[in-house]
Each structure stands twice: as structure tokens, then as C-alpha cells.
Design a protein around this motif. Structure first.
Motif, PDB file in Angstrom:
ATOM      1  N   SER A  69       0.941  -1.128   0.078  1.00  0.00           N
ATOM      2  CA  SER A  69       0.004   0.060   0.435  1.00  0.00           C
ATOM      3  C   SER A  69       1.003   1.253  -0.214  1.00  0.00           C
ATOM      4  N   LEU A  70       1.978   1.295   0.799  1.00  0.00           N
ATOM      5  CA  LEU A  70       2.756   2.321   0.863  1.00  0.00           C
ATOM      6  C   LEU A  70       3.539   2.719  -0.768  1.00  0.00           C
ATOM      7  N   ALA A  71       3.425   1.719  -1.432  1.00  0.00           N
ATOM      8  CA  ALA A  71       4.106   2.113  -2.407  1.00  0.00           C
ATOM      9  C   ALA A  71       3.146   2.754  -3.282  1.00  0.00           C
ATOM     10  N   MET A  72       2.044   2.158  -3.323  1.00  0.00           N
ATOM     11  CA  MET A  72       0.697   2.114  -3.976  1.00  0.00           C
ATOM     12  C   MET A  72       0.121   4.066  -3.768  1.00  0.00           C
ATOM     13  N   LEU A 164       1.696   8.410   6.546  1.00  0.00           N
ATOM     14  CA  LEU A 164       3.767   8.842   6.523  1.00  0.00           C
ATOM     15  C   LEU A 164       3.661   9.719   5.415  1.00  0.00           C
ATOM     16  N   ILE A 165       2.918   9.708   4.909  1.00  0.00           N
ATOM     17  CA  ILE A 165       3.655  10.737   3.453  1.00  0.00           C
ATOM     18  C   ILE A 165       2.574  11.581   3.802  1.00  0.00           C
TER      19      ILE A 165
ATOM     20  N   VAL B 179      13.514   2.906   4.011  1.00  0.00           N
ATOM     21  CA  VAL B 179      14.347   3.958   3.880  1.00  0.00           C
ATOM     22  C   VAL B 179      15.052   4.569   2.869  1.00  0.00           C
ATOM     23  N   PHE B 180      14.695   3.959   1.488  1.00  0.00           N
ATOM     24  CA  PHE B 180      14.361   4.983  -0.023  1.00  0.00           C
ATOM     25  C   PHE B 180      13.071   6.329  -0.109  1.00  0.00           C
ATOM     26  N   LEU B 181      11.978   5.341   0.561  1.00  0.00           N
ATOM     27  CA  LEU B 181      10.594   6.442   0.672  1.00  0.00           C
ATOM     28  C   LEU B 181      11.608   7.625   2.180  1.00  0.00           C
ATOM     29  N   VAL B 182      11.755   6.985   2.841  1.00  0.00           N
ATOM     30  CA  VAL B 182      11.610   8.072   3.993  1.00  0.00           C
ATOM     31  C   VAL B 182      13.039   8.982   3.639  1.00  0.00           C
ATOM     32  N   GLU B 183      14.087   8.817   3.221  1.00  0.00           N
ATOM     33  CA  GLU B 183      15.231   9.532   2.596  1.00  0.00           C
ATOM     34  C   GLU B 183      14.387  10.372   1.366  1.00  0.00           C
ATOM     35  N   GLY B 184      13.709  10.022   0.478  1.00  0.00           N
ATOM     36  CA  GLY B 184      13.030  10.504  -0.437  1.00  0.00           C
ATOM     37  C   GLY B 184      12.230  11.648  -0.675  1.00  0.00           C
ATOM     38  N   THR B 185      11.254  11.535   0.777  1.00  0.00           N
ATOM     39  CA  THR B 185      10.674  13.142   1.505  1.00  0.00           C
ATOM     40  C   THR B 185      11.384  13.751   1.837  1.00  0.00           C
ATOM     41  N   GLY B 196      11.961   3.856  -4.817  1.00  0.00           N
ATOM     42  CA  GLY B 196      12.061   3.023  -3.869  1.00  0.00           C
ATOM     43  C   GLY B 196      10.770   2.389  -3.743  1.00  0.00           C
ATOM     44  N   ALA B 197      10.174   3.208  -3.761  1.00  0.00           N
ATOM     45  CA  ALA B 197       8.565   2.149  -4.102  1.00  0.00           C
ATOM     46  C   ALA B 197       9.038   1.164  -5.303  1.00  0.00           C
TER      47      ALA B 197
END
Lengths: 235, 250
Positions: A69-72, A164-165, B179-185, B196-197
Motif C-alpha cells: 500500500s505504501l508504494a501504491m 507516513l506520506i 529507507v528510500f521512501l524516508v530519505e526521498g521525502t 524505492g517504491a
């Protein structure tokens, strides 16, 4: 017990915030259920009538179901052109999961209906559409609701991830609580989430009872339908 | 990192194809290994708890109501909240996150094992009993082989959820693919965020595909010969229905 006191004091002190986040949370968990049912039922009927198309749809939906879901949530803004903070992304993502899960169980439910019942309806002059809406669909309600109950529980826990986003929901209590080192706030978020899941589940049980009066009038439900329902619930 | 275009897909492609991101302790292969390490440890603990419990309840029928309601409550627990709560209550490390993930993995494995044992035809079990098999023999020689596909379906559903959700541990401790999502944001690097996604999605699909394969071959040789040729819809039949009903990815 300091932390119990912390939790008890947190709720009245932050009532307005809690109300707003709970509202957002409910919208993001309930809309996908409604859209999911509205999309999955016709698709299931199409899949049943046209087996090759059904196989393609089921494969596609289980592939989509596999995407985390997070990727989505991160990707949908790119596809839909929405803001990354928009609740629409969460609603669309959870609708996709709901359709994937419901379509399979609805196909099984529709297939489990006694052919004698269908033929009786045809003999009484029902058109295919009327038969589907007034015979096939009501008879598959128990299986459908069993699937919806699984979705509602998982949705309520999954909506938090959107925080988270930056999408507002009860998950904000978790992300905020972590950055502010405030475990009581996280505990309140978990408790409210559990409560929502419980209330929604009770409502769905009541809805099922309302929609299937015959299951109480005559105990003679077909063994197959009962077994199918039990399986979806157990799973 | 500098990109040649403001197009997000181009940035994603450039981040994914940059060799710098494929090496070292902060590179993609290392993060994938970390991620799989979390998944492996979580599943090991979850299976050690859920498989014996599921076999016991499935075989004896005792405690059925208790585990069904327990599974319901565990399913409703938001894993994100549990990961963060454990991080604050204990420490920001591997084990608190793993325990939070175990709470997520137990329900699908437990209900899969339980459903697998219950799905075995009762007349088969009674026949085994009348032939003089002990209860232990009935469980391990009749019920487990017959229900194995459904049981593995439960483990598969658990793995899928843990692979997806292990992403959130990165917000508590910088580990795994999240980590890639955290850093990317944080540093506003969209190539890293979307790249990362993609890697998370690809990993989830690959692991689930592998589990589907294992599930397919987990059918006992005695049963294989009797399998009727199935149509496209029936082929994905019962086990899939059970597996897919086992709730969402997170």
C-alpha cells in the motif's frame, strides 16, 4: 500507573483533533468498501459468464493486490494527477484491494447458488437482470458480507499508513507520537482504531441479519453456501 | 542527486540505473537483504507460534472460538502504531519492530493452518481412525498432507503482508527498503522516492510468485494423480479463495 492516566487525560484535551482525524479515517476506510462492492459485483458476474475474461481479471486483480500500500500511495498521485497529500489516493488504493478480494469470493458465491433456484426464477418469467438482482445477489449476501468484514478490518488498520506520506488520518497520532516521543498519543491512536474496527464490524453483522431474513426463518441453508461462508470468515 | 529532467519517470529511471545506488551498505542490494532479514525473522517467530497452535485447534477443535476472536482483534491492530509504540516503549531497534510485525503475521498463518486442517474431509479422518492410526499419525499423515496447500496459502498471505509492512520499520530505525521512501521525502529526491517504491513493489510480487510456486508443488503425491483437469476459474479454486480472503497488504 502514569501511562494509563496519560491516556485518559489525552482524550478530552485533544477532543477536537481526535474528532477530525477519526472523521477523515472513517471516510478513507468506508468509501473503498462501498466502491469495492459496486465494482466487484458486476465484474464477478462478467467473470462468471465469460471464463477467459474472468481468468484475466482475476490474475490482474491479484497482481494489483500484491503491490504494497505504501508504494501504491506514492504512485497513485503520478497516475491520477492528484496531490500526494490527497485522501483520493488512499481511497483509490484501498478500493483496488477491495475489488481484488471481493471479486474472487463473489464469483465463488454466485457459483454456489443452487441451479434449481435459478431455473425456478427463469420458469416464473424473470428476466436475466431481474433474476440477478433479486435472486442471485441476495443469496450471495452472506459470502459478500464475510468478505466485506475482512476488508473493513484491514482497511481501518491500513488507512493509518497514509499518514507516513502526510494524508490526514488517525495514523497522524502515530507519526506525531514518534517524533514527539509521546507513547500515550500512539496508544490512544491504537485504541481508537480498534474501537472503529469493532463498531464497523458489528454494523456489518447487523446489516447481514437485515439483508438475509430467510436464514433465520428456515434453517435449511445449503451446506455448500454455509461451508463457503465459514471458509471466508475463518480465513 | 542531479537529474537531467524534471519528469518524475525520467528521474526514477536515472536513480534506478545509477550504479552508485547499487553498491555499498546503503545501496539497493543491501537494503533488500535487510528487508528480507526482517521478513525472515518475523516469519520464523510467527510460524513457531501459529503453526503448533493451528494444528492443535484444527485437530482437536478445542479453543476454536478463542482463536477466531483473537485473530479478529490482532487483525484490527494497526501495525504502524505497534511498530512506533514498541520503538518508544523499548528501543529503536530490530527486535521491537520484529515483534510488532509478528502480531501482523500470526493471524494469516494461524487461520491458514486451522482452515487447512478443517478443510480435510471428515470421512477421510474417520477412515484413518478406524484403521487404527493414533491421533498423532492422523494429524501428521492424513490431515497435514491433505491440508498442506491451504496451510501454505496462510503462510504465503502472512509473508506478503510482512514484506509490504516491513517498509514502515524504516521510520523507526533506518533499515530495509522503506529507507528510500524516508530519505526521498526528507531530501525531496523524487527519483529515490519513486525508485524505492518500485523496488518494494517488485520485491513483493517476486516473493509472492515464489510462494505461489511452492504452494503449487506442495500437493501430496497421493493426491496429485486424482486432480481432475480444471478450468481457468476452478484452477485457482479453494486455496486461493482462502489465501486471498486472508486480508490486506499494509
Amino acid at each position: 500507573m502514569d501511562w494509563v492516566q496519560g491516556i485518559v487525560e489525552y482524550i478530552p484535551a485533544n477532543a477536537a483533533l481526535l474528532r477530525e482525524l477519526t472523521g477523515n479515517h472513517l471516510v478513507q476506510s468506508i468509501l473503498p468498501i462501498v466502491f469495492g462492492v459496486l465494482i466487484a459485483v458486476p465484474l464477478a458476474q462478467i467473470a462468471r459468464l465469460n471464463q477467459p475474461a474472468g481468468a484475466v481479471m482475476l490474475t490482474a486483480s491479484s497482481l494489483l493486490y500484491t503491490i504494497p500500500s505504501l508504494a501504491m500511495f506514492v504512485f497513485l498521485p503520478l497516475v491520477l494527477g492528484t496531490s500526494i497529500l490527497s485522501m483520493v489516493n488512499v481511497v483509490v488504493a484501498l478500493t483496488i484491494y477491495a475489488v481484488a478480494l471481493l471479486m474472487r469470493s463473489t464469483v465463488d458465491a454466485l457459483n454456489s447458488i443452487d441451479d434449481g433456484v435459478r431455473q425456478a426464477a427463469v420458469a416464473m418469467g424473470y428476466t436475466p437482470l431481474r433474476r440477478f438482482l433479486t435472486v442471485d445477489l441476495p443469496l450471495s449476501v452472506p459470502v459478500l458480507i464475510a468478505g466485506v468484514r475482512v476488508i473493513s478490518v484491514t482497511n481501518i488498520s491500513m488507512v493509518s499508513v497514509g499518514a507516513l506520506i502526510g494524508v490526514p488520518s488517525l495514523g497522524r497520532l502515530f507519526t506525531d507520537g514518534l517524533t514527539r516521543n509521546y507513547p500515550e498519543q500512539i496508544a490512544v491512536g491504537i485504541l481508537v482504531t480498534l474501537l472503529l474496527a469493532l463498531v464497523l464490524d458489528l454494523l456489518l453483522v447487523l446489516l447481514e441479519r437485515g439483508l438475509t431474513p430467510w436464514t433465520r426463518a428456515t434453517p435449511a441453508r445449503t451446506a455448500r453456501a454455509a461451508a463457503l461462508e465459514a471458509r471466508t470468515v475463518a480465513a | 542527486m542531479d537529474y537531467s529532467s524534471s519528469n518524475l519517470f525520467v528521474q526514477m529511471g536515472e536513480w534506478l540505473s545509477d550504479p552508485v545506488n547499487w553498491s555499498g551498505s546503503r545501496g539497493i542490494p543491501m537494503r533488500v537483504l535487510e528487508h528480507l532479514g526482517y521478513v525472515g525473522l518475523t516469519m520464523l517467530i510467527a510460524c513457531a507460534i501459529a503453526i503448533p497452535l493451528g494444528l492443535f485447534v484444527g485437530h482437536t477443535g478445542r479453543g476454536r472460538v478463542l482463536i477466531v476472536s483473537g485473530i479478529g482483534i490482532l487483525r484490527a491492530l494497526p501495525t504502524l502504531g505497534m511498530v512506533f509504540l514498541f520503538a518508544l516503549l523499548f528501543y529503536r531497534g530490530v527486535l521491537p519492530s520484529v515483534w510488532a510485525l509478528v502480531l501482523l503475521a500470526v493471524p494469516p498463518v494461524l487461520s491458514g493452518v486451522y482452515a487447512g486442517i478443517s478443510s480435510v474431509n471428515r470421512t477421510v479422518v474417520d477412515a484413518a481412525r478406524s484403521m487404527g492410526l493414533t491421533e498423532r499419525q492422523i494429524l501428521f499423515r492424513v490431515e497435514v498432507p491433505n491440508g498442506l496447500q491451504v496451510m501454505i496459502g496462510g503462510v504465503r498471505a502472512g509473508i506478503l503482508q510482512v514484506v509490504a509492512t516491513a517498509t514502515v520499520v524504516a521510520y523507526a530505525k533506518a533499515d530495509g527498503l522503506g529507507v528510500f521512501l524516508v530519505e526521498g521525502t526528507q531530501i525531496n529526491d523524487n527519483g529515490r522516492l519513486f525508485g524505492g517504491a518500485v523496488i518494494i513493489a517488485v520485491l513483493a510480487i517476486a516473493v509472492d510468485g515464489l510462494m505461489a510456486l511452492i504452494q503449487k508443488f506442495a500437493i501430496s503425491p497421493g493426491l496429485r494423480a486424482q486432480q481432475p483437469p480444471a478450468g481457468p476459474l476452478k484452477e485457482s479454486g479453494r486455496q486461493e479463495a482462502v489465501a486471498s480472503a486472508q486480508g490486506g497488504t499494509t
